[in-house]
Motif scaffolding. Structure first.
Motif, PDB file in Angstrom:
ATOM      1  N   ASP A   9       0.952  -0.777   0.079  1.00 49.91           N
ATOM      2  CA  ASP A   9       0.139   0.009  -0.278  1.00 49.91           C
ATOM      3  C   ASP A   9       0.692   1.260   0.014  1.00 49.91           C
ATOM      4  O   ASP A   9       1.130   1.909   1.359  1.00 49.91           O
ATOM      5  CB  ASP A   9      -1.282   0.013   0.984  1.00 49.91           C
ATOM      6  CG  ASP A   9      -2.049   1.089   1.156  1.00 49.91           C
ATOM      7  OD1 ASP A   9      -1.603   2.132   0.901  1.00 49.91           O
ATOM      8  OD2 ASP A   9      -3.538   0.682   1.883  1.00 49.91           O
ATOM      9  N   ASP A  10       1.081   1.732  -1.189  1.00 51.76           N
ATOM     10  CA  ASP A  10       2.404   2.373  -1.577  1.00 51.76           C
ATOM     11  C   ASP A  10       1.398   4.231  -0.560  1.00 51.76           C
ATOM     12  O   ASP A  10       2.581   5.059  -0.217  1.00 51.76           O
ATOM     13  CB  ASP A  10       2.290   3.309  -2.629  1.00 51.76           C
ATOM     14  CG  ASP A  10       3.217   1.710  -3.426  1.00 51.76           C
ATOM     15  OD1 ASP A  10       3.206   0.898  -2.959  1.00 51.76           O
ATOM     16  OD2 ASP A  10       3.706   2.477  -4.182  1.00 51.76           O
ATOM     17  N   GLU A  11       0.252   4.434  -0.787  1.00 46.09           N
ATOM     18  CA  GLU A  11       0.042   5.473  -0.459  1.00 46.09           C
ATOM     19  C   GLU A  11       0.009   5.743   1.321  1.00 46.09           C
ATOM     20  O   GLU A  11       0.161   6.643   1.880  1.00 46.09           O
ATOM     21  CB  GLU A  11      -1.438   6.090  -0.605  1.00 46.09           C
ATOM     22  CG  GLU A  11      -1.982   6.377  -1.292  1.00 46.09           C
ATOM     23  CD  GLU A  11      -3.200   6.370  -1.840  1.00 46.09           C
ATOM     24  OE1 GLU A  11      -4.075   6.926  -1.126  1.00 46.09           O
ATOM     25  OE2 GLU A  11      -3.681   6.275  -3.032  1.00 46.09           O
ATOM     26  N   GLU A  12      -0.032   4.352   1.619  1.00 45.72           N
ATOM     27  CA  GLU A  12      -0.014   4.242   3.438  1.00 45.72           C
ATOM     28  C   GLU A  12       1.128   4.462   3.678  1.00 45.72           C
ATOM     29  O   GLU A  12       1.455   5.607   5.311  1.00 45.72           O
ATOM     30  CB  GLU A  12      -0.654   2.778   4.146  1.00 45.72           C
ATOM     31  CG  GLU A  12      -0.605   2.932   5.288  1.00 45.72           C
ATOM     32  CD  GLU A  12      -0.978   1.439   6.034  1.00 45.72           C
ATOM     33  OE1 GLU A  12      -1.007   0.064   5.317  1.00 45.72           O
ATOM     34  OE2 GLU A  12      -1.228   1.372   7.267  1.00 45.72           O
ATOM     35  N   ILE A  36       3.638   6.529   2.393  1.00 50.00           N
ATOM     36  CA  ILE A  36       3.574   7.806   2.169  1.00 50.00           C
ATOM     37  C   ILE A  36       3.341   8.545   3.517  1.00 50.00           C
ATOM     38  O   ILE A  36       3.912   9.255   3.585  1.00 50.00           O
ATOM     39  CB  ILE A  36       3.551   8.658   0.377  1.00 50.00           C
ATOM     40  CG1 ILE A  36       4.161   7.188  -0.360  1.00 50.00           C
ATOM     41  CG2 ILE A  36       3.685   9.176   0.628  1.00 50.00           C
ATOM     42  CD1 ILE A  36       3.692   8.076  -1.787  1.00 50.00           C
ATOM     43  N   ASN A  37       2.256   8.138   3.618  1.00 49.44           N
ATOM     44  CA  ASN A  37       1.115   8.938   4.081  1.00 49.44           C
ATOM     45  C   ASN A  37       2.263   9.156   5.656  1.00 49.44           C
ATOM     46  O   ASN A  37       2.112   9.801   6.717  1.00 49.44           O
ATOM     47  CB  ASN A  37       0.062   8.400   4.041  1.00 49.44           C
ATOM     48  CG  ASN A  37      -1.096   9.082   5.397  1.00 49.44           C
ATOM     49  OD1 ASN A  37      -0.453  10.468   5.199  1.00 49.44           O
ATOM     50  ND2 ASN A  37      -2.161   8.788   5.814  1.00 49.44           N
TER      51      ASN A  37
END
Ligand SMILES: *Cc1c(COP(=O)(O)O)cnc(C)c1O
Length: 404
Positions: A140-143, A145-146
């Motif tokens: 989960d790239d977004e997680e 980065i977040n």
């Protein structure tokens, strides 16, 4: 003396020659195994200078040892780092790195699919010293980065992961993490420096279980951390006091192993791809995880950041542990064991190997089915490995037919 550090020299040559000449003695063509615990100094003032680290030399083998230093030099050159420090095991290297870098109140961001022992450092031990460990879903790239942007002292990645061979884009996350002042650590055990160089992809530190592919013969344990001089010096200082040093005999065996690293990896990954394709053709197999397969979700990132796809794969079979229990004992050219990275092919269910430290619920949360079997492909002839699997599957099929 030749400069094995140069980019013009290829990895197979580096594996053989890096760090060799400067650590040899007596005209011997092999690095000596220096078993001495301590080192004599006749000149007291020079002794003091060595003890203070102002002059080269040795004092006591918990601080430094010539055989271990030769290994550090070799791996450092292979990884393209300024410096390296060795440890008694991979876990000693990983925990030593994390304990050196993190303080109470710090925050470390990693993924759920790290090696089982590493996962325990994050979930059990770091919280005990007031370090917050955030474990993201691995793909989960977004997680990821977040969580980095919320504050991150250390970003800790492992790719390909164990045992499901997920792929993480090192460069993408390293660039973001650096902007937020984080130190980026990558466990490169599965890929080896032959297939992946995290420092070139933006990582600060690379950790290895040298027990696996670097040693390559399942007869020595060791760990190593590569990186810039200032960080390695800090980790080295932690090791001097913590005491988890590499034994010189093991250091020698790992040095010897590394000389054939490139040859082994080429043969092993050629077989791994053939085995992955063979497994895909079997009706009883419901998933094959190998980044070299075009159907693998991480294939394009793996193609971008790796030179080869490695020797590790895993697959799940219908019938779970029961089927695994019928299939695995039929294999003639395979150890059923917890190890990986050796010249012998090794099979093992993930629940008894990489994730034996985890509870049933933790394994399920990671998507590690009871029937998930990990293969570490050895250097045997590819056709023999396929034939071996084939006869084992025939046996499994006949057993299942008989019970239906
Ligand atoms: C085995 C392994 C480790 C731990 O290494 P040891 O030498 O067993 O302590 C860490 N990371 C990965 C990916 C491993 O496979």
């Amino acid at each position: 003396m030749e400069n094995t550090n140069s980019d013009e020299i290829r990895m197979g040559t580096k594996s053989v020659w890096a760090g060799e000449r400067e650590f040899r003695a007596y005209g011997a063509t092999q690095i000596p195994v220096v078993v001495s615990v301590t080192y004599e100094h006749e000149d007291v003032s020079k002794w003091y200078e060595v003890a203070m680290g102002r002059q080269p030399g040795y004092i006591y083998s918990r601080n430094s040892n010539p055989t271990s230093e030769a290994l550090e030099k070799k791996v450092s050159i292979l990884e393209g780092s300024e410096s390296a420090v060795s440890f008694s095991t991979g876990m000693a290297a990983i925990s030593g790195t994390l304990y050196t870098l993190l303080r109470p109140g710090d925050r470390v961001v990693s993924v759920k699919d790290t090696y089982g022992g590493t996962n325990k450092i994050f979930t059990e031990f770091l919280p005990q010293i007031g370090v917050e460990s955030v474990l993201c879903n691995t793909t989960d790239d977004e997680e990821i980065i977040n969580e980095i942007t919320k504050g991150c002292n250390v970003l800790y990645l492992e790719t390909p992961t164990n045992p499901t061979c997920k792929i993480i884009d090192i460069n993408k996350f390293a660039l973001i993490a650096k902007k937020y002042g984080s130190i980026v650590v990558v466990d490169n055990t599965f890929a080896t420096p032959i297939n992946q160089n995290p420092i070139k992809l933006g990582a600060d530190l690379v950790v290895h279980s040298a027990t696996k592919f670097l040693g390559g013969h399942a007869d020595a344990m060791g760990g190593i951390v590569c990186g810039p001089k200032d960080l390695i010096q800090k980790i080295y200082h932690y090791r001097e006091i913590n005491g988890a040093v590499l034994d010189p005999w093991s250091a020698y065996l790992i040095i010897r192993g590394i000389k054939t690293l490139k040859l082994r990896i080429s043969q092993q990954q050629e077989s791994a791809l053939s085995i992955a394709k063979y497994l895909q053709s079997k009706k009883l197999v419901d998933a094959v995880n190998y980044p070299g397969l075009e159907t693998h979700p991480g294939h394009s990132i793996a193609t971008k950041q790796m030179h080869g796809f490695g020797a590790m794969l895993s697959f799940s079979i219908f019938g779970g542990l029961n089927s695994a229990g019928i299939l695995l004992p039929k294999l003639k050219y395979a150890n059923m064991a917890a190890n990986l990275g050796s010249v012998e092919t090794t099979y093992g269910p993930a629940r008894t190997t990489s994730h034996v430290e985890c509870t049933e619920e933790e394994r399920q949360a990671l998507g590690i089915a009871d029937g998930l079997i990990r293969i570490s492909v050895g250097i045997e002839d590819t056709a023999d490995l396929i034939d071996d699997l084939d006869q084992a599957f025939e046996h499994l099929e006949s057993c299942l037919d008989a019970s239906n």
